[in-house]
Motif scaffolding. Sequence first.
Motif, PDB file in Angstrom:
ATOM      1  N   GLN A 131       2.905  14.574   2.843  1.00 22.71           N
ATOM      2  CA  GLN A 131       1.662  14.210   3.640  1.00 22.71           C
ATOM      3  C   GLN A 131       1.878  12.459   3.600  1.00 22.71           C
ATOM      4  O   GLN A 131       2.723  12.206   2.801  1.00 22.71           O
ATOM      5  CB  GLN A 131       0.436  14.650   3.046  1.00 22.71           C
ATOM      6  N   GLU A 132       1.013  12.102   4.328  1.00 24.08           N
ATOM      7  CA  GLU A 132       1.210  10.607   4.387  1.00 24.08           C
ATOM      8  C   GLU A 132       0.873   9.867   2.799  1.00 24.08           C
ATOM      9  O   GLU A 132       1.395   8.781   2.510  1.00 24.08           O
ATOM     10  CB  GLU A 132       0.132   9.854   5.144  1.00 24.08           C
ATOM     11  N   ARG A 133       0.034  10.540   2.141  1.00 23.53           N
ATOM     12  CA  ARG A 133      -0.301  10.038   0.814  1.00 23.53           C
ATOM     13  C   ARG A 133       0.983  10.327  -0.105  1.00 23.53           C
ATOM     14  O   ARG A 133       1.229   9.786  -1.292  1.00 23.53           O
ATOM     15  CB  ARG A 133      -1.307  10.809  -0.062  1.00 23.53           C
ATOM     16  N   SER A 134       2.108  10.863   0.381  1.00 24.72           N
ATOM     17  CA  SER A 134       3.179  11.106  -0.293  1.00 24.72           C
ATOM     18  C   SER A 134       4.081   9.859  -0.532  1.00 24.72           C
ATOM     19  O   SER A 134       5.188   9.802  -1.257  1.00 24.72           O
ATOM     20  CB  SER A 134       4.029  12.467  -0.009  1.00 24.72           C
TER      21      SER A 134
ATOM     22  N   GLU B 277       0.930  -1.289   0.034  1.00 24.58           N
ATOM     23  CA  GLU B 277      -0.105   0.002   0.080  1.00 24.58           C
ATOM     24  C   GLU B 277       0.718   1.287  -0.009  1.00 24.58           C
ATOM     25  O   GLU B 277       0.274   2.425  -0.406  1.00 24.58           O
ATOM     26  CB  GLU B 277      -1.059   0.087   1.249  1.00 24.58           C
ATOM     27  N   ARG B 278       2.052   1.092   0.176  1.00 24.94           N
ATOM     28  CA  ARG B 278       3.075   2.199   0.395  1.00 24.94           C
ATOM     29  C   ARG B 278       3.697   2.441  -1.036  1.00 24.94           C
ATOM     30  O   ARG B 278       4.455   3.537  -1.060  1.00 24.94           O
ATOM     31  CB  ARG B 278       3.970   2.111   1.532  1.00 24.94           C
TER      32      ARG B 278
ATOM     33  N   ASP C 112       1.784  14.518  -7.921  1.00 28.30           N
ATOM     34  CA  ASP C 112       1.862  14.742  -6.342  1.00 28.30           C
ATOM     35  C   ASP C 112       2.302  16.037  -6.245  1.00 28.30           C
ATOM     36  O   ASP C 112       3.482  16.587  -6.600  1.00 28.30           O
ATOM     37  CB  ASP C 112       2.982  13.813  -5.664  1.00 28.30           C
TER      38      ASP C 112
END
Length: 1193
Positions: free
Chosen positions: A404-407, A128-129, A388
Amino acid sequence: MQLKIMPKKKRLPAGRVALILFLCQMISALEVPLDPKLLEDLVQPPTITQQSPKDYIIDPRENIVIQCEAKGKPPPSFSWTRNGTHFDIDKDPLVTMKPGSGTLTINIMNEGKAETYEGVYQCTARNERGAAISNNIVVRPSRSPLWTKEKLEPITLRNGQSLVLPCRPPLGLPPPIIFWMDNSFQRLPQSERVSQGLNGDLYFSNVLPEDTREDYICYARFNHTQTIQQKQPISVKVISAKPNRERPPTFLTPEGNTSNKEELRGNVLSLECIAEGLPTPVIYWIKEDGTLPTNRTFYRNFKKTLQIIQVSEADSGNYQCIAKNALGAIHHTISVTVKAAPYWILAPQNLVLSPGEDGTLICRANGNPKPRISWLSNGVPIEIAPDDPSRKIDGDTIIFSNVQERSSAVYQCNASNEYGYLLANAFVNVLAEPPRILTSANTLYQVIANRPALLDCAFFGSPLPTIEWFKGAKGSALRDDIYVLHENGTLEIPVAQKDSTGTYTCVARNKLGMAKNEVHLEIKDPTRIIKQPEYAVVQRGSTVSFECKVKHDHTLTLTITWLKDNGELPSDGRFTVDKDHLEVADVRDSDGGAYTCVANTTLDMVSASAVLSVVAPTPTPAPIYDVPNPPFDLELTDQLDKSVQLSWTPGDDNNSPIIEFIIEYEDAMHEAGLWHHQTKVSGMQTTAQLKLSPYVNYSFRVMAVNSLGRSLPSEPSEQYLTKAAEPDTNPTAVEGLGSEPDNLVITWKPLNGFESNGPGLQYKVSWRQKDGDDEWASVVVANVSKYIVSGTPTFVPYLIKVQALNDVGFAPEPAVVRGHSGEDLPMVAPGNVRVNVVNSTLAEVHWDPVPPKSIRGHLQGYRIYYWKAQEGSLKRNRRHIEKKILTFQDSKTHGMLPGLEPFSHYALNVRVVNGKGEGPASPDRVFNTPEGVPSAPSSLKIVNPTLDSLTLEWDPPSRPNGILTEYTLKYQPINSTHELGPLVDLKIPANKTRWTLKNLNFSTRYKFYFYAQTAAGSGSQITEEAVTTVDEAGILPPDVGAGKAMASRQVDIATQGWFIGLMCAVALLILILLIVCFIRRNKGGKYPVKEKEDAHADPEIQPMKEDDGTFGEYSDAEDHKPLKKGSRTPSDRTVKKEDSDDSLVDYGEGVNGQFNEDGSFIGQYSGKKEKEPAEGNESSEAPSPVNAMNSFV
């Protein structure tokens, strides 16, 4: 904030418990700590940990395994592409994937073919990362094809011809290894004459009858499949006729005069030159405009192949191979170009960031040509990857801001050029974690006093926490001035003391929270040996005891261990250990050695040693102590090229322990009968590993040494001849100097026989002009120390090197020295010569320097020739003209000429001087010196004394130093008590040489001072004394002691009474005066008139000193010294002039004196004359009563 390892301020000692850091090594992926509690809830993008090589050659007889391992949290899933498209492994029953891994196994052993699965594979690991990808893995099966059928005709050739046997192996994957053997599978011998080339062909520089055989077979070994393929045998027959005529070398490979070679950076560069010729040529290698790298250059195949490992762009250039035999030499130039597949300058590193922080990924690579950098995100080209807003692409850098965490993602950097590519994965993991301390709570640290103490505080957090340490419950934060705070959280106390004991608290903080942990420190006293075991000498059969008293910290457990010769004690009941004592009973010879007491605690260890020497029991009578007996039974073992082991049996030590053994060697080949020191070893040893030099016929002998001295040498060992090798060193003291204008003489100190390392010692002498573009010229000469290069330009700088070689090879590349070809005489005379006359005896000369090129040698200085010339003419009669020379060193352009004669006409010229000699003279330059003061008149005589007159006759000064203007005569009477009367001054014309003084007092002594004058002043004076007569009878003989001219009475009055009474009175006075005179003489006194003169101090009546123009003092008649200037004349009434000539001797040493720049004398001159000794010493006799009486008449 970016979390990363910072360099530690101090290196932690090895052996400590490893600290668990929140980051891994920089060479692999950046990780979170492997703490189980952390791994439960911390996520991490995938990281490829293992993969198959890019070029993957497989064995077609075995299953294909393509590796792909990765890690991450949560565990990643795997997928594959083949030839750029998705590889669905579920549809192929022969393909399986290892559970929990991406490794593929393709089962082809039962069915299927390896060729079916050739292709380019790539693995993707995803969670997921993000997604990480492997390299492109090119899978190819190995191939070992058979040789093509061909019919090989027998080869017949004459003795001495060259030959090439082709191999032409089949193309395999990977390429095979080639070697030549016969039918018996024996490798064919190779040498400088016969060798295998890089292409596998077998080359013969010239054939011999013994090369005849029918089974020359080329084999190809394919290592991957472990198979060997064989070519059909080749038959060669050499006709044993008269060999061909000798011929110079020609190259068999490569062809032509030049060729090109391209190699990749990091590979092995192999250059090959094989030549034919008769006799067999020898190959040499050089790099044009450079030197071969010393530690990376190797010669293979009898120097026919040059290999440079780890080749780089700096190794590009022209390499020249030279083939040489007795009939000539040829060379071939190989132009090498080094290209480079991409290599990392800075590979991207994983980032662990907290939300809102900034960071960068940098990907820098180099290559030739320059690689192109491209980025991917999660395996997708970044140009088409999801956008991004936190990232920005700037060439080889990705800049992240306010992540951010989505980065979170995995980024790939690809650097590629035509020779290859690099692929690196680097993840960006955005985490928000409060601090956690991973070191166990209440850990106890124990440290010895005065040693460093290290307190651990392993931590983790995102953002990176700050660490502080506190001591005690209410202590303040510890600072860097006393403590060292390491970046990994460790607290170091550099020198722990007793007061360092206590509880320390580690506090970790970031914006999400705080964590702390306490550890405890105890400081212990060091262990010390307060009484060490002592050296002991005991007799066989007796008992010996060693004591080792130890003081240690009482809280630590102490263990004392005894060792013998660093090993365990013998398991013998004779050895007893009791606390701090070791006792050995019934001592034997084998008990001798070193005994060590080792005191151990859990924190430290100390030791002390003593030596036990066992001697024979004391006999009756007392033993005789002496030097040892010689060792015997010398044996050589482990005989290698450069070392050998020597063993021996010691002789009797004669009751004094052997301290050491001295080993000497003899070189029977080069210096037979001369023994040299090799080494020395401890008296406990009976073997020694000896380092050897090549090509030496060694013999060894051993001598034992004890406190009384050295034993006789042992018998020599057997001889051992080491193999020859190329020389290790080159000649020293290399010089290049010309002996003639057109040559260069190169000299050196040759190597001695020991340094030659092999037979056939020669020297390769190389030279070239320093400032030219010429290539090195060289010649190989025998074992001599000089070589003359002819036909050189005059005085040109050269670069020179002399390299030693022997039959094995060359010494290392020699150092380059500078030299010059021969000098020639200068071509140009100095110009613009100017003369400045300083005074009547000194002149200053100036000239312009000559052009440097015209000197044609090392400038040594300028030389001035000067001489007195006839007025109005420069003609010089060499028999009469005294020529003088002054040399001024280096590049001076002026100098002083001292010692000139006043009022004289001089001429001079200037010449430049180099190591060869003088150049042409400048045009003669004439000058005149001004007038000076004259010398003293040559003589002064008093003639024809009468009652009231005296006549003076004199000779003019020998050196008038100008035009005489007049003479000055000064005189004054002297009474019977030696008092001086008034001084009369009289001027006399210069053309006179005789003068009569009239109206003088009769029977009176006069003193005369006489000197000449020119326009420059008064010259030196000459003095004389005389007495007027009582009658006309004349002048008495002179007084011998004082040189005085006295007049005697001639009246016969000896019978008169008044005269008898007067004489009695005079006799009494004479007696008194004689006593006074003798006393005065012994004291070295002076005439009373001197005291009178000193008392009156009237300058008008003082006698003149010749040196400073003042009048001098009288000397005692008894003074036995030579007459000084201005003293009274000798008894013949003639005063000889003293030599007052200015002489170059007054300015310098001999003929090599010279002037400094300020005119002081440092030059040289010729024609020096000795000074004449002063005359008049004959009159310094002791006085007699008769003379004393005459002085009172």
